[in-house]
Design an enzyme around this catalytic site. Sequence first.
Site, PDB file in Angstrom:
ATOM      1  CG  HIS A   1      -1.595   1.262   1.535  1.00  0.00           C
ATOM      2  ND1 HIS A   1      -1.284   2.048   2.630  1.00  0.00           N
ATOM      3  CD2 HIS A   1      -2.573   1.903   0.863  1.00  0.00           C
ATOM      4  CE1 HIS A   1      -2.060   3.116   2.625  1.00  0.00           C
ATOM      5  NE2 HIS A   1      -2.850   3.060   1.568  1.00  0.00           N
TER       6      HIS A   1
ATOM      7  CG  HIS B   1       0.540   8.726   1.731  1.00  0.00           C
ATOM      8  ND1 HIS B   1       0.891   8.055   2.890  1.00  0.00           N
ATOM      9  CD2 HIS B   1      -0.822   8.790   1.736  1.00  0.00           C
ATOM     10  CE1 HIS B   1      -0.210   7.728   3.562  1.00  0.00           C
ATOM     11  NE2 HIS B   1      -1.259   8.159   2.881  1.00  0.00           N
TER      12      HIS B   1
END
Length: 320
Positions: A39, A118
């Site tokens: 992920h 992110h």
Amino acid sequence: MSSVSGVSLGELPMESWMSHLPRALWDTPLYQLAIPGSHNAITYCLDMNDGSPVDLTQPDMLQKLDKYMKPFIRPFVYKWAITQENTIKQQLDSGVRYCDLRIAHRPDDSSSDLYFYHGVYTTLTVETVLMEISEWLDAHPKEVVILSFSHFLGLSQELHTLLLSTIRNVFTSKLCPKTEVLTLRNLWALGYNVIVSYEHNICSCHDDLWPHIPYWWANKCKAEALIQEFEHRKEHGRPGGFFVTGINLTGDLKYICSHPTESLKDLVTSTYPALLSWVMEQTPGSRVGSLNIIAGDFITESQFVPTVVTLNEKLLKWSS
């Protein structure tokens, strides 16, 4: 559990587990195998430079706080934005075969370079990382890697076109067209070992771009709540092709503020035992309730990868 001459699949060399799978699984479609995934795979190289902006998907409040209280806010951002500490080659060596890649163009950049993001943007460009993956595949030609390009941020049509040509220039004949039968036997025979899924409507116009792979994300900060959510989804049946079950937990603002000394890694390592015992109970295959790709954070921190690979023994039991 016996599979290859009495060896558990979890004891295979993880850097080449696909090429060591027993012959009985060579004709099983990849979307029916249990495949370990990463992920937010490229967060090991987030830009720690204070001059680098937080990404534009972050709430206005965080962007303002970051602007005016950077020394206080940034450490929190990093502690919760880093989901992997190992490089892409280390992740592949550990057995990961699905990479979640979130692509952005930095708003402060006049070049056409693309990055991952992110919370903040990465220091490594997309092209650099894709070249590292390609080099790794040159040394591991029978391992098949699924690259999911998604969550595009700040990409114009021109930048999408540029990204596509980068993907093709880097992977060339490794790219698997979406007309192919997705079994190891077929892909090995044809020399394909990269499957690119692309979360954009342009994928319908290109033979080498597979459609976006659905990602089951529970958006929970507790293992029990995440497991409950997935058990509920499993009752409704699995998608037909590839799909991801993300056992990644999410620290929301309330959780982060009430655990000021914690990081995402602390949350993940404390909950991995509960999550992995749930994973052990899962089954790959085509039946209702089956899983396919299982993705996590800090994937080398535990027995995550071998646990997922071992699930494929359940397919052998059915076929024998």
